[in-house]
Design a protein around this motif. Structure first.
Motif, PDB file in Angstrom:
ATOM      1  N   ARG A  54       0.841  -1.183   0.000  1.00 47.14           N
ATOM      2  CA  ARG A  54       0.000   0.000   0.000  1.00 47.14           C
ATOM      3  C   ARG A  54       0.882   1.240   0.000  1.00 47.14           C
ATOM      4  O   ARG A  54       1.906   1.273   0.691  1.00 47.14           O
ATOM      5  CB  ARG A  54      -0.899  -0.016   1.236  1.00 47.14           C
ATOM      6  N   LEU A  55       0.544   2.236  -0.794  1.00 51.60           N
ATOM      7  CA  LEU A  55       1.333   3.458  -0.850  1.00 51.60           C
ATOM      8  C   LEU A  55       1.329   4.138   0.509  1.00 51.60           C
ATOM      9  O   LEU A  55       0.300   4.204   1.181  1.00 51.60           O
ATOM     10  CB  LEU A  55       0.769   4.414  -1.899  1.00 51.60           C
ATOM     11  N   GLY A  56       2.475   4.612   0.919  1.00 47.41           N
ATOM     12  CA  GLY A  56       2.575   5.304   2.190  1.00 47.41           C
ATOM     13  C   GLY A  56       2.814   4.381   3.368  1.00 47.41           C
ATOM     14  O   GLY A  56       2.964   4.836   4.483  1.00 47.41           O
ATOM     15  N   LEU A  97      -7.285   0.374   8.551  1.00 49.94           N
ATOM     16  CA  LEU A  97      -6.224   0.242   9.540  1.00 49.94           C
ATOM     17  C   LEU A  97      -4.875   0.026   8.858  1.00 49.94           C
ATOM     18  O   LEU A  97      -4.814  -0.313   7.672  1.00 49.94           O
ATOM     19  CB  LEU A  97      -6.539  -0.913  10.485  1.00 49.94           C
ATOM     20  N   HIS A  98      -3.806   0.186   9.606  1.00 49.96           N
ATOM     21  CA  HIS A  98      -2.446   0.101   9.046  1.00 49.96           C
ATOM     22  C   HIS A  98      -2.157  -1.251   8.420  1.00 49.96           C
ATOM     23  O   HIS A  98      -1.336  -1.349   7.521  1.00 49.96           O
ATOM     24  CB  HIS A  98      -1.408   0.416  10.127  1.00 49.96           C
ATOM     25  N   ASP A  99      -2.850  -2.310   8.854  1.00 53.63           N
ATOM     26  CA  ASP A  99      -2.595  -3.641   8.308  1.00 53.63           C
ATOM     27  C   ASP A  99      -3.521  -3.989   7.144  1.00 53.63           C
ATOM     28  O   ASP A  99      -3.501  -5.103   6.654  1.00 53.63           O
ATOM     29  CB  ASP A  99      -2.707  -4.703   9.406  1.00 53.63           C
ATOM     30  N   GLY A 100      -4.351  -3.026   6.711  1.00 57.85           N
ATOM     31  CA  GLY A 100      -5.228  -3.254   5.575  1.00 57.85           C
ATOM     32  C   GLY A 100      -6.647  -3.644   5.957  1.00 57.85           C
ATOM     33  O   GLY A 100      -7.516  -3.723   5.101  1.00 57.85           O
ATOM     34  N   THR A 101      -6.891  -3.906   7.234  1.00 57.09           N
ATOM     35  CA  THR A 101      -8.236  -4.255   7.685  1.00 57.09           C
ATOM     36  C   THR A 101      -9.137  -3.037   7.585  1.00 57.09           C
ATOM     37  O   THR A 101      -8.704  -1.910   7.781  1.00 57.09           O
ATOM     38  CB  THR A 101      -8.201  -4.753   9.152  1.00 57.09           C
ATOM     39  N   PHE A 130      -0.408   6.259  16.520  1.00 54.39           N
ATOM     40  CA  PHE A 130      -0.818   6.318  15.117  1.00 54.39           C
ATOM     41  C   PHE A 130      -1.389   7.680  14.798  1.00 54.39           C
ATOM     42  O   PHE A 130      -1.737   8.456  15.691  1.00 54.39           O
ATOM     43  CB  PHE A 130      -1.847   5.219  14.796  1.00 54.39           C
ATOM     44  N   SER A 131      -1.492   7.961  13.519  1.00 50.29           N
ATOM     45  CA  SER A 131      -2.151   9.173  13.050  1.00 50.29           C
ATOM     46  C   SER A 131      -3.305   8.765  12.146  1.00 50.29           C
ATOM     47  O   SER A 131      -3.311   7.664  11.586  1.00 50.29           O
ATOM     48  CB  SER A 131      -1.175  10.075  12.294  1.00 50.29           C
ATOM     49  N   LYS A 161      -2.203   5.416  10.122  1.00 50.96           N
ATOM     50  CA  LYS A 161      -0.783   5.228   9.815  1.00 50.96           C
ATOM     51  C   LYS A 161      -0.015   5.187  11.120  1.00 50.96           C
ATOM     52  O   LYS A 161      -0.202   6.048  11.978  1.00 50.96           O
ATOM     53  CB  LYS A 161      -0.275   6.358   8.924  1.00 50.96           C
ATOM     54  N   LEU A 162       0.829   4.170  11.283  1.00 50.70           N
ATOM     55  CA  LEU A 162       1.621   4.058  12.503  1.00 50.70           C
ATOM     56  C   LEU A 162       2.727   5.098  12.502  1.00 50.70           C
ATOM     57  O   LEU A 162       3.303   5.415  11.464  1.00 50.70           O
ATOM     58  CB  LEU A 162       2.223   2.651  12.621  1.00 50.70           C
TER      59      LEU A 162
END
Length: 163
Positions: A54-56, A97-101, A130-131, A161-162
């Protein structure tokens, strides 16, 4: 060749099941392929079947794979703390979420960005700092006092994003 339809075709007649009104001449040929070996059709290629990043995301954040089950998300605790008043205007917010969930939650327009942050934190207590930001136009949600309506988050996608 005991089938009456095949016998009619072999004798040069059009079977009644294949006749169409208004059509006078129809050419039908029967080719015997009993001695030929069956060759299955080629397998269809499915585009975009692989994985990616994922970008970013950081290099330690793997892209979610279709075969791996997503980690469990406990939204029950977050939903009980976040009281949604059905008599007030409501909006749905999707959180990636950061893991794609993906989480989808209902909020009142009077809820704040801080309430959204609390919802995400309670849904994944093991996640560190996270932000949160919107997708397009990309804007970081830093002011926790802003309401969901003021931040224009109704129907929006918010990305975690973590840090």
């Amino acid at each position: 060749m005991d089938d009456p339809i095949l016998l009619e075709i072999q004798n040069g007649y059009v079977p009644r099941e294949m006749e169409e009104p208004g059509v006078r001449e129809v050419a039908i040929q029967l080719v015997n392929k009993e001695g030929d070996d069956y060759v299955p059709p080629p397998k269809k290629v499915v585009p975009f079947e692989g994985g990616g990043q994922r970008l970013g995301s950081t290099s330690s954040d793997p892209a979610p794979s279709a075969s791996a089950p997503a980690p469990s998300v406990d939204t029950a605790a977050a939903t009980t703390v976040l009281a949604v008043d059905p008599s007030q205007p409501q909006v749905s917010i999707q959180v990636r979420l950061h893991d794609g969930t993906r989480l989808v939650a209902k909020f009142n327009e009077s809820h704040t960005v801080g309430d959204l942050r609390t919802f995400v934190r309670l849904s994944r207590p093991q996640t560190g700092a996270f932000s949160l930001s919107t997708t397009f136009p990309k804007e970081e949600l830093a002011d926790d006092a802003k309401t969901v309506k003021e931040a224009n988050l109704g129907g929006a996608v918010v990305v975690q994003k973590l840090l």
